[in-house]
Design an enzyme around this catalytic site. Structure first.
Site, mmCIF file in Angstrom:
data_model
loop_
_atom_site.group_PDB
_atom_site.id
_atom_site.type_symbol
_atom_site.label_atom_id
_atom_site.label_comp_id
_atom_site.label_asym_id
_atom_site.label_seq_id
_atom_site.Cartn_x
_atom_site.Cartn_y
_atom_site.Cartn_z
ATOM 1 N N ARG A 1 -2.061 9.178 -5.710
ATOM 2 C CA ARG A 1 -2.452 9.692 -4.394
ATOM 3 C C ARG A 1 -3.952 9.525 -4.202
ATOM 4 O O ARG A 1 -4.758 9.981 -5.008
ATOM 5 C CB ARG A 1 -2.060 11.165 -4.276
ATOM 6 C CG ARG A 1 -2.283 11.770 -2.904
ATOM 7 C CD ARG A 1 -1.659 13.150 -2.822
ATOM 8 N NE ARG A 1 -2.380 14.114 -3.643
ATOM 9 C CZ ARG A 1 -3.309 14.954 -3.184
ATOM 10 N NH1 ARG A 1 -3.639 14.944 -1.907
ATOM 11 N NH2 ARG A 1 -3.898 15.800 -4.001
ATOM 12 N N ALA A 2 -4.341 8.870 -3.116
ATOM 13 C CA ALA A 2 -5.753 8.540 -2.907
ATOM 14 C C ALA A 2 -6.620 9.780 -2.782
ATOM 15 O O ALA A 2 -7.679 9.883 -3.412
ATOM 16 C CB ALA A 2 -5.896 7.657 -1.670
ATOM 17 N N GLU B 1 1.546 2.587 3.710
ATOM 18 C CA GLU B 1 1.016 3.866 3.202
ATOM 19 C C GLU B 1 1.942 5.012 3.613
ATOM 20 O O GLU B 1 1.497 6.090 4.004
ATOM 21 C CB GLU B 1 -0.408 4.105 3.692
ATOM 22 C CG GLU B 1 -1.195 5.074 2.818
ATOM 23 C CD GLU B 1 -2.639 5.223 3.236
ATOM 24 O OE1 GLU B 1 -3.404 5.803 2.436
ATOM 25 O OE2 GLU B 1 -3.016 4.785 4.336
ATOM 26 N N HIS C 1 0.842 -1.202 0.000
ATOM 27 C CA HIS C 1 0.000 0.000 0.000
ATOM 28 C C HIS C 1 0.875 1.249 0.000
ATOM 29 O O HIS C 1 1.287 1.748 1.045
ATOM 30 C CB HIS C 1 -0.906 -0.017 1.229
ATOM 31 C CG HIS C 1 -1.950 1.053 1.269
ATOM 32 N ND1 HIS C 1 -2.975 1.056 2.189
ATOM 33 C CD2 HIS C 1 -2.137 2.171 0.519
ATOM 34 C CE1 HIS C 1 -3.738 2.111 2.014
ATOM 35 N NE2 HIS C 1 -3.242 2.812 0.999
ATOM 36 N N HIS D 1 -5.919 -0.003 5.975
ATOM 37 C CA HIS D 1 -5.952 0.665 7.277
ATOM 38 C C HIS D 1 -6.386 -0.292 8.386
ATOM 39 O O HIS D 1 -7.168 0.064 9.270
ATOM 40 C CB HIS D 1 -6.867 1.896 7.220
ATOM 41 C CG HIS D 1 -6.685 2.703 5.979
ATOM 42 N ND1 HIS D 1 -7.704 2.917 5.067
ATOM 43 C CD2 HIS D 1 -5.590 3.313 5.472
ATOM 44 C CE1 HIS D 1 -7.241 3.648 4.055
ATOM 45 N NE2 HIS D 1 -5.963 3.900 4.271
ATOM 46 N N ARG E 1 2.182 11.367 9.352
ATOM 47 C CA ARG E 1 3.611 11.608 9.140
ATOM 48 C C ARG E 1 4.269 12.013 10.451
ATOM 49 O O ARG E 1 3.611 12.373 11.413
ATOM 50 C CB ARG E 1 3.810 12.677 8.071
ATOM 51 C CG ARG E 1 3.072 12.347 6.770
ATOM 52 C CD ARG E 1 3.357 13.315 5.658
ATOM 53 N NE ARG E 1 2.494 13.067 4.497
ATOM 54 C CZ ARG E 1 2.638 13.653 3.318
ATOM 55 N NH1 ARG E 1 3.614 14.533 3.132
ATOM 56 N NH2 ARG E 1 1.816 13.366 2.328
ATOM 57 N N HIS F 1 1.292 5.219 -2.117
ATOM 58 C CA HIS F 1 0.714 6.217 -3.027
ATOM 59 C C HIS F 1 1.789 7.224 -3.430
ATOM 60 O O HIS F 1 2.682 7.548 -2.635
ATOM 61 C CB HIS F 1 -0.426 6.981 -2.351
ATOM 62 C CG HIS F 1 -1.586 6.138 -1.922
ATOM 63 N ND1 HIS F 1 -2.362 5.443 -2.826
ATOM 64 C CD2 HIS F 1 -2.117 5.894 -0.700
ATOM 65 C CE1 HIS F 1 -3.324 4.800 -2.163
ATOM 66 N NE2 HIS F 1 -3.180 5.052 -0.872
ATOM 67 N N HIS G 1 -10.629 1.883 -1.498
ATOM 68 C CA HIS G 1 -9.994 3.109 -1.005
ATOM 69 C C HIS G 1 -10.773 4.330 -1.472
ATOM 70 O O HIS G 1 -10.870 4.591 -2.660
ATOM 71 C CB HIS G 1 -8.552 3.205 -1.502
ATOM 72 C CG HIS G 1 -7.650 3.965 -0.583
ATOM 73 N ND1 HIS G 1 -7.950 5.222 -0.118
ATOM 74 C CD2 HIS G 1 -6.457 3.624 -0.031
ATOM 75 C CE1 HIS G 1 -6.975 5.638 0.677
ATOM 76 N NE2 HIS G 1 -6.061 4.683 0.758
#
Length: 339
Positions: A70-71, A282, A6, A222, A288, A8, A177
């Protein structure tokens, strides 16, 4: 081998987002020209990857990342079909270039040009293009293109069947997603994403989708949303509704390890069998920075999996074997490369 299932492209070169801004401006003002595809150099792509996803992948001991657009940037709530198709095409072409530049470290998963309750012809066509001409190994499927208002039909509805038929034919899975939230009451990263994971599982629990499509495969990211942490609720609801035990879904449904603390990973791996958990981070995504209590980056999920109480066989399944089983086109690519 350690495969992160996962990832992106959250660090795209500036020209990519400038193209998107031009698209949206042209929709808002028809007097403006629809922008041409951006000119992005290989060096710009290398710079955007080498100091970000690739750097962290190497530092944390990973070998390969399944990589998609990018989701939050999919923005499926925009209703214009032509814009959705152009945007998905541009995003997927960029992923293909990343894979071409770093074939040992990235495999492509595509964005679908979905729109709220829109036709699926173009969605299926883009899936076929990405898989058949660019060797992508899967797709991201948004169960709520409305962006937090949930106007779409459930995943078990016949509306989705043309896409499922193509997925089965191509033998590719979909990661469930969502994208950005347009609902001010539903925070995108803290609520919408996890709500969608949970809602998707409940939709599948209520329906008989896998009787019609027995080889269809979904990855719920997730950590499966709320599901593993309220497993008794879902088992009890299944009994109350006269449905099979939710564990029956695990022939077709898999969760990932994008859970950002040790107790959460530990609970996930105690409740869900190791056969149904895919390693994922992810990284450079929603969460972050580092936990100030431990100094460990929130999204360094390998750190947590390494410290979970697992046998070596279970660890191998989570880090590699399950990913290769769920993504057979990836397995074929790796096998052909002697990996």
């Amino acid at each position: 081998m350690i495969i992160d299932s996962h990832g992106h492209f959250t660090t795209t070169p500036a020209g990519h987002q400038e193209f998107r801004a031009g698209q949206l401006a042209a929709l808002a003002d028809p007097s403006l020209l629809v922008p041409a595809a951006p000119s992005i150099s290989d060096d710009a792509i290398r710079e955007s990857i080498e100091g970000n996803q690739l750097k962290l992948l190497r530092e944390r001991g990973g070998d390969l990342m399944i990589f998609s657009p990018r989701a939050a940037g999919m923005e499926h709530h925009i209703p214009d079909v032509a814009t959705a198709q152009a945007w998905a095409g541009e995003c997927n072409d960029l992923i293909a270039r990343v894979v071409g530049l770093f074939p040992e470290h990235f495999a492509g998963v595509c964005q679908l040009p979905q729109t709220p309750d829109g036709p699926l012809d173009g969605v299926v066509a883009e899936l076929r293009r990405c898989v058949e001409t660019m060797s992508f190994v899967g797709c991201n499927l948004n169960p709520d293109p409305s962006g937090g208002f949930w106007t779409s039909k459930p995943l078990t509805d016949e509306y989705w069947f043309p896409l499922y038929e193509a997925m089965v034919e191509l033998d590719v899975p979909a990661m469930i997603h969502v994208s950005s939230s347009c609902n001010p009451s539903v925070h995108a990263l803290g609520a919408h994403y996890l709500n969608a994971d949970t809602s998707a599982f409940m939709q599948l629990l209520e329906g008989d989708l896998f009787e019609r499509f027995p080889t269809l495969r979904f990855v719920i990211p997730h950590g499966g949303g709320a599901v593993p942490y309220h497993w008794g609720r879902y088992r009890g609801l299944a009994m109350r509704m006269g449905r099979p035990d939710p564990s029956e879904l695990f022939r077709n449904v898999f969760f990932d390890t994008c859970v950002y603390h040790q107790p959460g990973i530990d609970l996930l791996l105690r409740v869900i069998d190791a056969d149904n958990v895919l390693f994922a981070s992810e990284m450079i995504g929603a969460v972050r920075g580092a936990d100030p209590a431990t100094g460990v980056p929130w999204d360094d999920t390998k750190h947590y999996v390494d410290r979970a109480e697992l046998t070596e066989e279970q660890r191998h399944k989570i880090f590699e074997a399950n990913v290769r089983r769920v993504y057979p086109r990836l397995d074929a690519q790796l096998t052909a490369a002697g990996r």
